[in-house]
Scaffold this active site. Structure first.
Site, PDB file in Angstrom:
ATOM      1  N   THR A 120       0.840  -1.206   0.000  1.00  0.00           N
ATOM      2  CA  THR A 120       0.000   0.000   0.000  1.00  0.00           C
ATOM      3  C   THR A 120       0.872   1.253   0.000  1.00  0.00           C
ATOM      4  O   THR A 120       0.625   2.197  -0.758  1.00  0.00           O
ATOM      5  CB  THR A 120      -0.938  -0.011   1.229  1.00  0.00           C
ATOM      6  OG1 THR A 120      -1.725  -1.188   1.176  1.00  0.00           O
ATOM      7  CG2 THR A 120      -1.832   1.205   1.269  1.00  0.00           C
ATOM      8  N   CYS A 155     -30.183 -16.263 -26.185  1.00  0.00           N
ATOM      9  CA  CYS A 155     -29.517 -15.917 -27.437  1.00  0.00           C
ATOM     10  C   CYS A 155     -29.069 -17.182 -28.182  1.00  0.00           C
ATOM     11  O   CYS A 155     -29.890 -17.839 -28.798  1.00  0.00           O
ATOM     12  CB  CYS A 155     -28.383 -14.941 -27.195  1.00  0.00           C
ATOM     13  SG  CYS A 155     -28.097 -13.917 -28.646  1.00  0.00           S
ATOM     14  N   HIS A 160     -31.311 -10.758 -24.536  1.00  0.00           N
ATOM     15  CA  HIS A 160     -30.593 -11.079 -23.287  1.00  0.00           C
ATOM     16  C   HIS A 160     -31.285 -10.390 -22.113  1.00  0.00           C
ATOM     17  O   HIS A 160     -30.875  -9.283 -21.738  1.00  0.00           O
ATOM     18  CB  HIS A 160     -29.154 -10.551 -23.355  1.00  0.00           C
ATOM     19  CG  HIS A 160     -28.267 -11.260 -24.320  1.00  0.00           C
ATOM     20  ND1 HIS A 160     -27.568 -12.387 -23.986  1.00  0.00           N
ATOM     21  CD2 HIS A 160     -27.959 -10.998 -25.610  1.00  0.00           C
ATOM     22  CE1 HIS A 160     -26.849 -12.793 -25.026  1.00  0.00           C
ATOM     23  NE2 HIS A 160     -27.068 -11.963 -26.030  1.00  0.00           N
ATOM     24  N   GLU A 195     -30.889 -10.798 -19.125  1.00  0.00           N
ATOM     25  CA  GLU A 195     -29.977 -10.643 -17.974  1.00  0.00           C
ATOM     26  C   GLU A 195     -29.354  -9.245 -17.901  1.00  0.00           C
ATOM     27  O   GLU A 195     -28.857  -8.851 -16.853  1.00  0.00           O
ATOM     28  CB  GLU A 195     -28.862 -11.696 -17.997  1.00  0.00           C
ATOM     29  CG  GLU A 195     -27.999 -11.744 -19.242  1.00  0.00           C
ATOM     30  CD  GLU A 195     -28.577 -12.628 -20.333  1.00  0.00           C
ATOM     31  OE1 GLU A 195     -29.779 -12.942 -20.271  1.00  0.00           O
ATOM     32  OE2 GLU A 195     -27.829 -12.984 -21.259  1.00  0.00           O
TER      33      GLU A 195
HETATM   34  N1  GLN Z   1     -23.734 -16.461 -32.194  1.00  0.00           N
HETATM   35  C1  GLN Z   1     -25.125 -16.149 -32.245  1.00  0.00           C
HETATM   36  C2  GLN Z   1     -25.404 -14.952 -33.140  1.00  0.00           C
HETATM   37  O1  GLN Z   1     -24.529 -14.210 -33.459  1.00  0.00           O
HETATM   38  C3  GLN Z   1     -25.651 -15.898 -30.852  1.00  0.00           C
HETATM   39  C4  GLN Z   1     -25.079 -14.676 -30.210  1.00  0.00           C
HETATM   40  C5  GLN Z   1     -25.206 -14.655 -28.716  1.00  0.00           C
HETATM   41  O2  GLN Z   1     -25.474 -15.666 -28.094  1.00  0.00           O
HETATM   42  N2  GLN Z   1     -24.980 -13.515 -28.113  1.00  0.00           N
HETATM   43  O3  GLN Z   1     -26.514 -14.722 -33.524  1.00  0.00           O
END
Ligand code: GLN
Length: 528
Positions: free
Chosen positions: A195, A376, A498, A500
């Site tokens: 530190t 996705c 997504h 998330e």
């Molecule tokens: N590879 C796939 C696409 O480009 C899914 C992308 C992802 O899962 N973010 O559509």
């Protein structure tokens, strides 16, 4: 506008992002509006082209910015929505300055790191800080986290810009927090030398910290704090211990115990406000049940799937259910390993490695009646699995993966795209949900807005055949299929978007809530 600059010393990976987000939470609990900027000193324009196994997840913002995962921490801790401008990289800064030079905007001048690059950095911080948040409010306080470690060549111009800002702002309007490591020796004694050295490095750049956050295994004793104080001129009460909390959302509370809010508000001349600590009640929700979810993935590194992990946690918190994760390598797992889990999740991804394993996991979920959530790529593979085994298209695959029947095909507008950086279908898009579907029930709305990051989609030529075979496309955006589900049997849902990236502890994401609830019901049935 007041600024809190957060730098890091000794080594990376000290949890500077969580420290920054937690400081923000402490101030938000006291009624201040807080925003945050992340500085990444690398030359990439953004994180979009970076390998997640090295840098962690690429987080996607509402405006389509592909950014460092710390922006995800800020959004989750602070319930705000940030923009690409809130992630400043060396790449962006230099690109802008060089573009301006070519346009002749500096005509006559020698373009230099000081003042041209540093001015651009200061403008970048100030512009992002003043950008109105949802509801049109401009923040009272902006956190600025400087990535990397003090002493790195790459971060020099940023620290120089901050040194200049420090001179330009009144004393109580810009403060500096330095996060460092305070290891302990075999006797359990804290060692302050790292530190001392890292504060020395900071001072050589003209920056004196106001607060030191010491990451350590055990809380620092008053004498350790005193020693750090003696060497650094930071008052002992502003030397704050940050031990590893059982959960990241407990970090603000730990800082509270160490007196961080008092130190912050006094340095920033903010006065003493009574905190609203309702957020802590939410985070501390008692869990009365536990489920285990298998995530079948290519990397199995938690940081690559941090938003998914957090979304499962948020959904669990809202249901009083603790969610354990069993990480399975898509290339090597066996279906036996799925037998004892309560649900299966296939995350997003790129490229063909591991896809056959993921398809096998999806088939297992569908045929064995285990709850499934696909995101996705996990959506695209659910469609492929269904096409192969239920719609008689035995060679179904994605154009991304090679020859076969392209049930998943390139988005038409992507066909001629050559550059890989920032060119996917990115960010917020409105999705229309079909009434009467499970996803509609979960969101309770016909139109939703969710974030995207993909180049491929369900091939419109196969939609009818898939629907005739029983797959329900429950969400759409024009001709684009956005989600699918199965009508009967266990929970089986997948989204092209997504969800998330919009989940926070206070606003858990509906598909995740549906999934965790289904996992809990599944477990209940098995144990009855
Ligand atoms: N590879 C796939 C696409 O480009 C899914 C992308 C992802 O899962 N973010 O559509």
């Amino acid at each position: 506008m007041k600024y809190i600059i957060v730098t890091g010393g000794v080594m990376s990976g000290l949890g500077k992002g969580i420290t920054t987000a937690s400081i923000g939470r402490l101030l938000k609990n006291r009624g201040y509006t807080v925003t945050a900027v992340k500085i990444d000193p690398y030359l990439n324009i953004d994180a979009g082209t970076m390998n997640p196994a090295q840098h962690g997840e690429v987080y996607v913002l509402a405006d389509g910015g592909e950014v460092d995962l710390d922006l995800g921490n800020y959004e989750r801790f602070l319930d705000i929505s940030l923009t690409s401008d809130h992630n400043i990289t060396t790449g962006k800064v230099y690109r802008d300055v060089i573009d301006k030079e070519r346009k002749g905007e500096y005509l006559g001048a020698t373009v230099q790191i000081i003042p041209h690059i540093t001015n651009r950095i200061k403008e970048g911080i100030e512009t992002a800080a003043h950008r109105p948040l949802e509801g049109g409010r401009v923040a009272d306080i902006c956190l600025v986290e400087v990535g990397g470690t003090v002493g790195d060549i790459e971060s020099m111009p940023f620290l120089e810009a901050i040194r200049q800002m420090r001179g330009e702002y009144p004393k109580g309007d810009l403060i500096l927090v330095h996060v460092t490591l305070v290891p302990s020796d075999t006797m359990g004694d804290h060692k302050t030398k790292p530190t001392q050295h890292s504060v020395k490095a900071l001072r050589e750049l003209g920056l004196q910290p106001d607060i030191i956050v010491g990451r350590s295994d055990i809380i620092m004793s008053p004498s350790t704090k005193k020693k750090i104080s003696t060497f650094t001129d930071v008052p002992a009460k502003a030397v704050i211990s940050a031990i590893t909390a059982p959960d990241i959302y407990q970090v603000p509370m730990e800082m509270e115990k160490e007196g961080m809010p008092e130190v912050l508000t006094s340095l920033l001349n903010l006065g003493n406000r009574e905190p609203d600590n309702s957020w802590y009640n939410l985070i501390g929700n008692e869990c009365t049940s536990r489920v285990t979810v298998a995530i079948v993935s290519k990397y199995g590194i938690e940081d690559v799937y941090i938003s998914i992990k957090e979304s499962l946690k948020h959904a669990g918190l809202s249901l009083g259910t603790e969610v354990g994760i069993k990480w399975l390598d898509a290339e090597s797992f066996t279906c036996d390993e799925l037998a004892d889990v309560d649900g299966i999740l296939v995350p997003g991804g790129f490229g063909h490695r591991g896809i056959e394993g993921k398809i096998r996991a999806i088939e297992y979920a569908r045929t064995q009646g285990k709850p499934y959530l696909g995101l996705c790529l996990g959506f695209q593979l659910a469609v492929i699995e269904y096409a192969r085994h239920m719609a008689g298209i035995s060679d179904a695959t994605s154009e991304e993966m090679g020859p076969g029947s392209h049930v998943i095909a390139i988005l038409p507008e992507q066909e001629d795209v050559e550059d890989l950086g920032g060119t996917m279908r990115l960010g917020d898009c409105e999705v229309l949900l079909k009434k009467g579907t499970r996803i509609y029930e979960l969101y309770g709305s016909e139109t939703i807005v969710e974030r995207h990051r993909h180049r491929y989609e369900v091939n419109p030529e196969f939609i009818e055949q898939l629907e005739d075979a029983g797959l329900v496309f429950s969400g759409t955006c024009g001709r684009r299929m956005e989600s699918c589900e199965l009508k009967d049997g266990a929970f089986f849902m997948a989204t092209q978007f997504h969800p998330e990236f919009k989940s926070t502890p206070t606003r858990p994401s509906p598909p995740y809530v549906g999934f965790v609830r289904a996992c809990r019901e599944m477990k209940g049935q098995q144990t009855e």
